[in-house]
Enzyme design. Sequence first.
Site, PDB file in Angstrom:
ATOM      1  N   CYS A 158       0.809  -1.218   0.000  1.00  0.00           N
ATOM      2  CA  CYS A 158       0.000   0.000   0.000  1.00  0.00           C
ATOM      3  C   CYS A 158       0.843   1.269   0.000  1.00  0.00           C
ATOM      4  O   CYS A 158       0.317   2.360  -0.162  1.00  0.00           O
ATOM      5  CB  CYS A 158      -0.902   0.011   1.224  1.00  0.00           C
ATOM      6  SG  CYS A 158       0.081  -0.036   2.723  1.00  0.00           S
TER       7      CYS A 158
ATOM      8  N   CYS B 235      -0.549  -5.348   6.713  1.00  0.00           N
ATOM      9  CA  CYS B 235      -0.317  -4.157   7.538  1.00  0.00           C
ATOM     10  C   CYS B 235       0.472  -4.520   8.785  1.00  0.00           C
ATOM     11  O   CYS B 235       1.288  -3.734   9.260  1.00  0.00           O
ATOM     12  CB  CYS B 235      -1.635  -3.551   7.981  1.00  0.00           C
ATOM     13  SG  CYS B 235      -2.802  -3.362   6.648  1.00  0.00           S
TER      14      CYS B 235
HETATM   15 FE1  FES Z   1      -1.122   0.219   4.423  1.00  0.00          FE
HETATM   16 FE2  FES Z   1      -2.466  -1.058   6.219  1.00  0.00          FE
HETATM   17  S1  FES Z   1      -3.220  -0.345   4.321  1.00  0.00           S
HETATM   18  S2  FES Z   1      -0.404  -0.535   6.279  1.00  0.00           S
END
Ligand code: FES
Length: 132
Positions: free
Chosen positions: A33, A102
């Site tokens: 992400c 994450c």
């Molecule tokens: Fe990036 Fe959780 S969406 S660390």
Amino acid sequence: MYSEKVMEHFSNPRNVGEIEDADGVGTVGNPVCGDLMTIYIKVKDNIIEDIKFKTFGCGAAIATSSMVTEMAMGKTIEEALKITRTNVADELEGLPPVKMHCSNLAADALHAAIDDYKKRKGGEGEEKKAED
Ligand code: FES
């Protein structure tokens, strides 16, 4: 979707911030992400006596950072190195599968901070040797 423990750490994260004269700093980015996490550690007599984090990421990343700082505080360097990605998620009573990536950041940033600490310490040791 989230355990109570995750929600609790997200709403009330522990050890947020920065340590100015840290002995080790580790920053990792999440390839999935693009979120970022930095962990700062202060080490005395091989024990993590202070630890703080800064996370530019989602709620799950903040909750896992908070949890990993609690898990590592007061531990020896060797014990802290044994904290794995899975341990952190387990301590939080699980994370939704889509959020598991994450939780990787927290353990990785802790390990990076410890590596940095070891490198700095190793450097000092060599300097001392050179002086002798
Ligand atoms: Fe990036 Fe959780 S969406 S660390």
